[in-house]
Write a protein that holds these residues in place. Sequence first.
Motif, PDB file in Angstrom:
ATOM      1  N   LEU A 171       0.805  -1.218   0.000  1.00  0.00           N
ATOM      2  CA  LEU A 171       0.000   0.000   0.000  1.00  0.00           C
ATOM      3  C   LEU A 171       0.837   1.267   0.000  1.00  0.00           C
ATOM      4  CD1 LEU A 171      -2.809  -0.993   2.512  1.00  0.00           C
ATOM      5  CD2 LEU A 171      -2.836  -1.131   0.019  1.00  0.00           C
ATOM      6  N   ASN A 172       2.054   1.197   0.578  1.00  0.00           N
ATOM      7  CA  ASN A 172       2.904   2.388   0.599  1.00  0.00           C
ATOM      8  C   ASN A 172       4.344   2.112   0.207  1.00  0.00           C
ATOM      9  OD1 ASN A 172       3.841   1.010   2.830  1.00  0.00           O
ATOM     10  ND2 ASN A 172       3.053   2.471   4.323  1.00  0.00           N
ATOM     11  N   ARG A 216      -8.281   5.283   4.619  1.00  0.00           N
ATOM     12  CA  ARG A 216      -7.603   4.280   3.787  1.00  0.00           C
ATOM     13  C   ARG A 216      -8.618   3.305   3.195  1.00  0.00           C
ATOM     14  NH1 ARG A 216      -3.427   1.044   7.306  1.00  0.00           N
ATOM     15  NH2 ARG A 216      -3.255  -0.068   5.330  1.00  0.00           N
ATOM     16  N   ASP A 217      -9.755   3.169   3.860  1.00  0.00           N
ATOM     17  CA  ASP A 217     -10.867   2.385   3.344  1.00  0.00           C
ATOM     18  C   ASP A 217     -12.124   2.882   4.036  1.00  0.00           C
ATOM     19  OD1 ASP A 217     -10.929   1.087   5.892  1.00  0.00           O
ATOM     20  OD2 ASP A 217      -9.436  -0.349   5.172  1.00  0.00           O
ATOM     21  N   LYS A 224      -8.576   4.758   8.990  1.00  0.00           N
ATOM     22  CA  LYS A 224      -7.777   5.876   8.467  1.00  0.00           C
ATOM     23  C   LYS A 224      -6.297   5.535   8.576  1.00  0.00           C
ATOM     24  CE  LYS A 224     -11.242   9.337   9.748  1.00  0.00           C
ATOM     25  NZ  LYS A 224     -11.536  10.555  10.543  1.00  0.00           N
ATOM     26  N   TRP A 225      -5.504   6.244   7.796  1.00  0.00           N
ATOM     27  CA  TRP A 225      -4.068   6.044   7.834  1.00  0.00           C
ATOM     28  C   TRP A 225      -3.492   6.560   9.149  1.00  0.00           C
ATOM     29  CZ3 TRP A 225      -1.268   3.341   4.337  1.00  0.00           C
ATOM     30  CH2 TRP A 225      -1.864   3.076   3.098  1.00  0.00           C
ATOM     31  N   TRP A 277      -3.785  16.424   1.476  1.00  0.00           N
ATOM     32  CA  TRP A 277      -5.082  15.764   1.353  1.00  0.00           C
ATOM     33  C   TRP A 277      -6.200  16.769   1.095  1.00  0.00           C
ATOM     34  CZ3 TRP A 277      -7.011  11.438   0.010  1.00  0.00           C
ATOM     35  CH2 TRP A 277      -8.316  11.071   0.359  1.00  0.00           C
ATOM     36  N   GLN A 327     -11.143   8.018  -0.632  1.00  0.00           N
ATOM     37  CA  GLN A 327     -10.184   7.181   0.091  1.00  0.00           C
ATOM     38  C   GLN A 327      -8.808   7.225  -0.575  1.00  0.00           C
ATOM     39  OE1 GLN A 327     -11.912   3.273  -0.078  1.00  0.00           O
ATOM     40  NE2 GLN A 327     -13.843   3.950   0.863  1.00  0.00           N
ATOM     41  N   LEU A 328      -7.789   7.284   0.254  1.00  0.00           N
ATOM     42  CA  LEU A 328      -6.412   7.150  -0.231  1.00  0.00           C
ATOM     43  C   LEU A 328      -6.064   5.672  -0.125  1.00  0.00           C
ATOM     44  CD1 LEU A 328      -3.663   8.201  -1.153  1.00  0.00           C
ATOM     45  CD2 LEU A 328      -3.117   8.679   1.241  1.00  0.00           C
ATOM     46  N   THR A 329      -6.099   4.962  -1.243  1.00  0.00           N
ATOM     47  CA  THR A 329      -5.930   3.508  -1.217  1.00  0.00           C
ATOM     48  C   THR A 329      -4.472   3.083  -1.072  1.00  0.00           C
ATOM     49  OG1 THR A 329      -5.800   3.343  -3.637  1.00  0.00           O
ATOM     50  CG2 THR A 329      -7.980   3.231  -2.634  1.00  0.00           C
ATOM     51  N   ARG A 330      -3.553   3.821  -1.683  1.00  0.00           N
ATOM     52  CA  ARG A 330      -2.128   3.509  -1.587  1.00  0.00           C
ATOM     53  C   ARG A 330      -1.333   4.716  -2.042  1.00  0.00           C
ATOM     54  NH1 ARG A 330      -4.497   1.048  -5.824  1.00  0.00           N
ATOM     55  NH2 ARG A 330      -3.541   1.189  -7.901  1.00  0.00           N
ATOM     56  N   TRP A 349      -0.028   9.628  -4.986  1.00  0.00           N
ATOM     57  CA  TRP A 349      -1.147   9.109  -4.212  1.00  0.00           C
ATOM     58  C   TRP A 349      -2.209   8.563  -5.155  1.00  0.00           C
ATOM     59  CZ3 TRP A 349      -2.569  12.999   0.285  1.00  0.00           C
ATOM     60  CH2 TRP A 349      -1.462  13.116   1.142  1.00  0.00           C
TER      61      TRP A 349
END
Length: 266
Positions: free
Chosen positions: A63-64, A92-93, A97-98, A137, A154-157, A194
Amino acid sequence: MGQTNSRIDSNSTSIPSSGGCPVPHAASPSPPDLAQPAKCPVDHTPPQKAAQCPVDHDAVNPLNQMPTLSQMPSQMQGIHLPTDRTESSIPRDSSSKWEYPSPQQFYNALVRKGWETPEEHVVTMVEIHNFLNEEAWEEVRKWERRHNCDEGLQLTRFKGRPGEISPKARFWMFAGWLLPSRFNSEPPFDRHDWIVRRPTTGEEVRYVIDYYSAPPEPDGSPVFSLDVRPAIDSFGSLADRIAVATEKVWANIRDNDKNPPGPSKL
């Protein structure tokens, strides 16, 4: 949208070889009482297990693109660093959250990369890191509002790419070389890519973020500039980039019309 300024207050010797065994195997007389013939002390039996890469590639988070960072102090570390992690505002989903790395994890990452960083400044560096990512963001959400996709986004990766200069950053560096009095020729100190997922369609969109340092405030507070924009991976992203650039031009023209230059004063 796009570029925004953010302010923080606060030896070895080679031995020639013919390719054979280094132990001579020439026949030699054996003592009469020796039960077994002379045998080479070097084991020529091939290894049963093939050599493997010492790096565990399965331990890298897809993911990162980062390995799992330890919370244990580094071997040469002299002071205690906090291990608490801060939750971000970035989903993140749909259910989580991240989390940002703790100061100890952040320091371990710097040591792993071979960067020398005073330990006493790590906590402040983490605060700046977290602040800049929150600002990035918000800039992504501004772009996504054009499609009514900012809510539930969502920030998926993501992936850090500090050694890779984006085409837009190269353009501004060239502009700074041509017109140093008007443009900054310094490259960005970091870059992130991102991948976000739009909630209504599930479409994934890549964003490029360039992080720049700007001259500090008179009180010494650091200033940073973020250039956030969708990567030109699709016609829709290209259209967004053109539309935003056009809107900025017209906004500048309108501002100049509202505030015409006045007479010169002696």
